[in-house]
Motif scaffolding. Sequence first.
Motif, PDB file in Angstrom:
ATOM      1  N   ALA A   1     -41.109  88.530  47.732  1.00  0.00           N
ATOM      2  CA  ALA A   1     -42.191  89.629  47.711  1.00  0.00           C
ATOM      3  C   ALA A   1     -42.265  90.572  48.942  1.00  0.00           C
ATOM      4  O   ALA A   1     -43.077  91.232  48.911  1.00  0.00           O
ATOM      5  CB  ALA A   1     -43.527  88.969  47.494  1.00  0.00           C
ATOM      6  N   GLY A   2     -41.284  89.998  49.741  1.00  0.00           N
ATOM      7  CA  GLY A   2     -41.256  91.019  51.007  1.00  0.00           C
ATOM      8  C   GLY A   2     -42.268  90.295  52.276  1.00  0.00           C
ATOM      9  O   GLY A   2     -42.626  91.220  52.968  1.00  0.00           O
TER      10      GLY A   2
ATOM     11  N   LYS B   1     -38.410  94.129  37.630  1.00  0.00           N
ATOM     12  CA  LYS B   1     -39.407  94.860  38.165  1.00  0.00           C
ATOM     13  C   LYS B   1     -40.370  93.770  39.139  1.00  0.00           C
ATOM     14  O   LYS B   1     -40.951  92.923  38.535  1.00  0.00           O
ATOM     15  CB  LYS B   1     -40.310  95.564  36.792  1.00  0.00           C
ATOM     16  CG  LYS B   1     -41.327  96.056  37.290  1.00  0.00           C
ATOM     17  CD  LYS B   1     -42.165  96.616  36.041  1.00  0.00           C
ATOM     18  CE  LYS B   1     -43.485  97.684  36.494  1.00  0.00           C
ATOM     19  NZ  LYS B   1     -43.913  98.154  35.193  1.00  0.00           N
ATOM     20  N   GLN B   2     -40.452  94.221  40.249  1.00  0.00           N
ATOM     21  CA  GLN B   2     -41.345  93.562  41.148  1.00  0.00           C
ATOM     22  C   GLN B   2     -42.841  93.805  41.045  1.00  0.00           C
ATOM     23  O   GLN B   2     -43.059  95.140  40.544  1.00  0.00           O
ATOM     24  CB  GLN B   2     -40.964  93.708  42.691  1.00  0.00           C
ATOM     25  CG  GLN B   2     -39.630  93.267  42.960  1.00  0.00           C
ATOM     26  CD  GLN B   2     -39.695  91.859  43.143  1.00  0.00           C
ATOM     27  OE1 GLN B   2     -40.454  90.954  43.514  1.00  0.00           O
ATOM     28  NE2 GLN B   2     -38.514  91.169  42.898  1.00  0.00           N
ATOM     29  N   GLU B   3     -43.679  92.873  41.502  1.00  0.00           N
ATOM     30  CA  GLU B   3     -45.175  93.321  41.060  1.00  0.00           C
ATOM     31  C   GLU B   3     -45.405  94.238  42.134  1.00  0.00           C
ATOM     32  O   GLU B   3     -44.971  94.231  43.384  1.00  0.00           O
ATOM     33  CB  GLU B   3     -45.942  91.937  41.226  1.00  0.00           C
ATOM     34  CG  GLU B   3     -45.708  90.855  40.327  1.00  0.00           C
ATOM     35  CD  GLU B   3     -46.331  91.309  38.924  1.00  0.00           C
ATOM     36  OE1 GLU B   3     -47.552  91.819  39.002  1.00  0.00           O
ATOM     37  OE2 GLU B   3     -45.874  90.747  37.800  1.00  0.00           O
ATOM     38  N   SER B   4     -46.412  94.746  41.695  1.00  0.00           N
ATOM     39  CA  SER B   4     -46.929  96.010  43.062  1.00  0.00           C
ATOM     40  C   SER B   4     -47.871  95.205  43.970  1.00  0.00           C
ATOM     41  O   SER B   4     -48.464  94.161  43.282  1.00  0.00           O
ATOM     42  CB  SER B   4     -47.767  97.118  42.191  1.00  0.00           C
ATOM     43  OG  SER B   4     -48.776  96.624  41.525  1.00  0.00           O
ATOM     44  N   LYS B   5     -47.695  95.498  45.102  1.00  0.00           N
ATOM     45  CA  LYS B   5     -48.648  94.854  46.081  1.00  0.00           C
ATOM     46  C   LYS B   5     -50.001  95.193  45.907  1.00  0.00           C
ATOM     47  O   LYS B   5     -50.654  96.363  45.927  1.00  0.00           O
ATOM     48  CB  LYS B   5     -48.258  95.443  47.549  1.00  0.00           C
ATOM     49  CG  LYS B   5     -48.885  94.668  48.622  1.00  0.00           C
ATOM     50  CD  LYS B   5     -48.316  95.090  50.010  1.00  0.00           C
ATOM     51  CE  LYS B   5     -48.915  94.547  51.077  1.00  0.00           C
ATOM     52  NZ  LYS B   5     -48.336  92.935  51.371  1.00  0.00           N
TER      53      LYS B   5
ATOM     54  N   LEU C   1     -53.485  83.620  41.244  1.00  0.00           N
ATOM     55  CA  LEU C   1     -53.949  83.656  42.741  1.00  0.00           C
ATOM     56  C   LEU C   1     -52.688  83.626  43.668  1.00  0.00           C
ATOM     57  O   LEU C   1     -52.573  84.499  44.672  1.00  0.00           O
ATOM     58  CB  LEU C   1     -55.109  83.080  43.179  1.00  0.00           C
ATOM     59  CG  LEU C   1     -56.512  83.261  42.720  1.00  0.00           C
ATOM     60  CD1 LEU C   1     -57.269  82.057  43.365  1.00  0.00           C
ATOM     61  CD2 LEU C   1     -56.938  84.520  42.918  1.00  0.00           C
ATOM     62  N   GLY C   2     -51.981  82.714  43.331  1.00  0.00           N
ATOM     63  CA  GLY C   2     -50.593  82.543  44.166  1.00  0.00           C
ATOM     64  C   GLY C   2     -49.910  83.489  43.904  1.00  0.00           C
ATOM     65  O   GLY C   2     -49.329  83.894  45.013  1.00  0.00           O
ATOM     66  N   ASP C   3     -49.694  84.260  42.705  1.00  0.00           N
ATOM     67  CA  ASP C   3     -48.588  85.298  42.719  1.00  0.00           C
ATOM     68  C   ASP C   3     -49.319  86.525  43.549  1.00  0.00           C
ATOM     69  O   ASP C   3     -48.463  87.316  44.277  1.00  0.00           O
ATOM     70  CB  ASP C   3     -48.636  85.608  41.174  1.00  0.00           C
ATOM     71  CG  ASP C   3     -47.993  84.733  40.408  1.00  0.00           C
ATOM     72  OD1 ASP C   3     -47.038  83.660  41.093  1.00  0.00           O
ATOM     73  OD2 ASP C   3     -47.955  84.764  39.216  1.00  0.00           O
ATOM     74  N   MET C   4     -50.647  86.568  43.660  1.00  0.00           N
ATOM     75  CA  MET C   4     -51.178  87.576  44.382  1.00  0.00           C
ATOM     76  C   MET C   4     -51.171  87.575  45.756  1.00  0.00           C
ATOM     77  O   MET C   4     -50.841  88.545  46.645  1.00  0.00           O
ATOM     78  CB  MET C   4     -52.601  87.675  43.846  1.00  0.00           C
ATOM     79  CG  MET C   4     -53.064  88.162  42.669  1.00  0.00           C
ATOM     80  SD  MET C   4     -54.748  88.276  42.215  1.00  0.00           S
ATOM     81  CE  MET C   4     -55.274  89.908  43.087  1.00  0.00           C
ATOM     82  N   LEU C   5     -51.028  86.228  46.189  1.00  0.00           N
ATOM     83  CA  LEU C   5     -50.833  85.967  47.789  1.00  0.00           C
ATOM     84  C   LEU C   5     -49.678  86.246  48.166  1.00  0.00           C
ATOM     85  O   LEU C   5     -49.382  86.587  49.269  1.00  0.00           O
ATOM     86  CB  LEU C   5     -51.350  84.402  48.093  1.00  0.00           C
ATOM     87  CG  LEU C   5     -52.833  84.246  48.178  1.00  0.00           C
ATOM     88  CD1 LEU C   5     -53.159  82.696  48.510  1.00  0.00           C
ATOM     89  CD2 LEU C   5     -53.404  85.115  49.269  1.00  0.00           C
ATOM     90  N   TYR C   6     -48.551  85.894  47.482  1.00  0.00           N
ATOM     91  CA  TYR C   6     -47.230  86.112  47.839  1.00  0.00           C
ATOM     92  C   TYR C   6     -47.188  87.749  47.913  1.00  0.00           C
ATOM     93  O   TYR C   6     -46.269  88.062  48.955  1.00  0.00           O
ATOM     94  CB  TYR C   6     -46.205  85.867  46.465  1.00  0.00           C
ATOM     95  CG  TYR C   6     -46.248  84.215  46.520  1.00  0.00           C
ATOM     96  CD1 TYR C   6     -45.963  83.336  47.647  1.00  0.00           C
ATOM     97  CD2 TYR C   6     -46.383  83.737  45.270  1.00  0.00           C
ATOM     98  CE1 TYR C   6     -45.888  82.065  47.626  1.00  0.00           C
ATOM     99  CE2 TYR C   6     -46.098  82.363  45.222  1.00  0.00           C
ATOM    100  CZ  TYR C   6     -45.934  81.420  46.126  1.00  0.00           C
ATOM    101  OH  TYR C   6     -45.852  80.013  46.072  1.00  0.00           O
ATOM    102  N   GLU C   7     -47.681  88.426  47.258  1.00  0.00           N
ATOM    103  CA  GLU C   7     -47.671  89.978  47.375  1.00  0.00           C
ATOM    104  C   GLU C   7     -48.387  90.441  48.351  1.00  0.00           C
ATOM    105  O   GLU C   7     -48.197  91.653  49.064  1.00  0.00           O
ATOM    106  CB  GLU C   7     -48.058  90.712  46.110  1.00  0.00           C
ATOM    107  CG  GLU C   7     -47.036  90.177  44.849  1.00  0.00           C
ATOM    108  CD  GLU C   7     -45.680  90.858  44.917  1.00  0.00           C
ATOM    109  OE1 GLU C   7     -45.490  92.123  45.710  1.00  0.00           O
ATOM    110  OE2 GLU C   7     -44.560  90.239  44.223  1.00  0.00           O
TER     111      GLU C   7
END
Length: 513
Positions: free
Chosen positions: A429-430, A275-279, A399-405
């Motif tokens: 993350a595309g 399950k990928q994180e939602s953008k 924050l890093g995870d959020m930036l990838y998305e």
Amino acid sequence: MRVLMVAAENDRLPKCKVGGVADVIRDIPYALAKHEVEALVVVPDYGQNDLNRTFVGDIAVPFRQHLETATLWEVERGEGVIQYVISHSLFSAHGGSIYCNDDEQRPFATDASKFAFFSAAVSEAIEHGLFQKLDVLHLHDWHAACVAVLKEFSPRFVRLKTLRTIYTVHNLALQGIRPFKHDESSLEAWFPTLSYDGQMLCDHQYPHCFNPMRSAITLCDKVHVVSPNYSSEVLRSSEPDRGFFGGEGLEHDMQIANRYGKLVGILNGCEYPHKQESKGDQTMFLNASEALLFEWMASSPQLSSSHYLAHQRIKQWRDAQEQGPVVTSVGRLTDQKALLLRQEVNTGVLLDELSSIAAKIGGRIIILGSGDTNLEFTFTQVMARNENVLFLNGYGQHLGDMLYELGDLFLMPSSFEPCGISQMLAMRAGQPCLVHKVGGLSDTVVHFESGFVFEGEDLGKQQSALISTFTSTLAMYDEDNEKYNQIRECARTQRFEWHNVAKDYINLLYSTT
């Protein structure tokens, strides 16, 4: 097959990560276990209080003319993997810090003593059967290199000498060099009775010094670097003035290893959750950034200019949401990562030039990272000069995870990159990446297919190529959204699976056939 991995970091355990080696040590043992390889992992105990410890045994370790006692603990078992730590006051003496920053007069002094003792404790634990029925010993970076030295030169270690020994180089730029003698942090101070061949262990530039990394490269059965392309780069001499970083003084040893079939390049892997994180959106990111900024501010009695300017920029961006591309960068601020970005141009430094290019189409640049204080100051100045730049001077996993998305383009112009994990996480993350054609970046990103790649024979050509590629990439984003989204989707579907990496470990490193 039963393998013992020896390293300084392990992200499977709390507060045991600084760099990418911790990710590898976290993931590869479980991938190996799926191929019926039982993996044991041992790292120092840095004083983590929240480990579920089971006592295995005390270890008597001759060190610095004293008999020290270390303790081996099992802290986790399952899925074919056993996690261990070794405790001693040397490891936990610095408030839980994994590494210490000694001054330039005595580089690596504190850490070299600490990891020499760790290596000795691991060697004694093997010799006394605390790790049972081992077949392979896998050492990671210079921190574990003294195990190879003791295996080769100490007659005390009979069981240790029977093990096939693998050495992985994660960061060739850090070699842990210390004197042979006349210093409390030196090879002869740690192991005063050791008879050794100085020609095999010495540093090429400083022959009166012991080079742990060179020693392990020379003494181990296989030498592993973490991408195929990097395995060819390390055979060449570094030319930092021209912007090329290769063997870092050890190219001759790498050439010998390559000649005898010892040198192997295997790309690191990446986890791909089902399950990928939602953008997320920019508002969520700005709110999370502000909250973390407050934590950083509160941790010091003095307010840093970078934190103050970042907070002002966040408030400014909240009031004026742009619709242009979001360019992101996540990582340690070192010359490895940012040498090109700090090069002087007419408008300031090259990062200023990139921000001006992005501003023409409403683009923003967000950088998350810390490290070299001069680079931190340079990036803070760039933020002050450019309203479309946000520099968050610190690190937070969330924050890093959020930036990838969140990002539309991930910027990774490293001057050298043995493998790299950030580009894999961004691609997962595309988020397409703009990278320098070096090391693992060259092995993971294909120009105009899964991302964007620049190259150049020297620093000047690299600067020009980076600016040109950045300009054309943002032009594609702005003018040919269909093509850009094809590249975005191609990046998302790339797979660098640990399952395949583990097979290469077994066939190319661990197997004797």
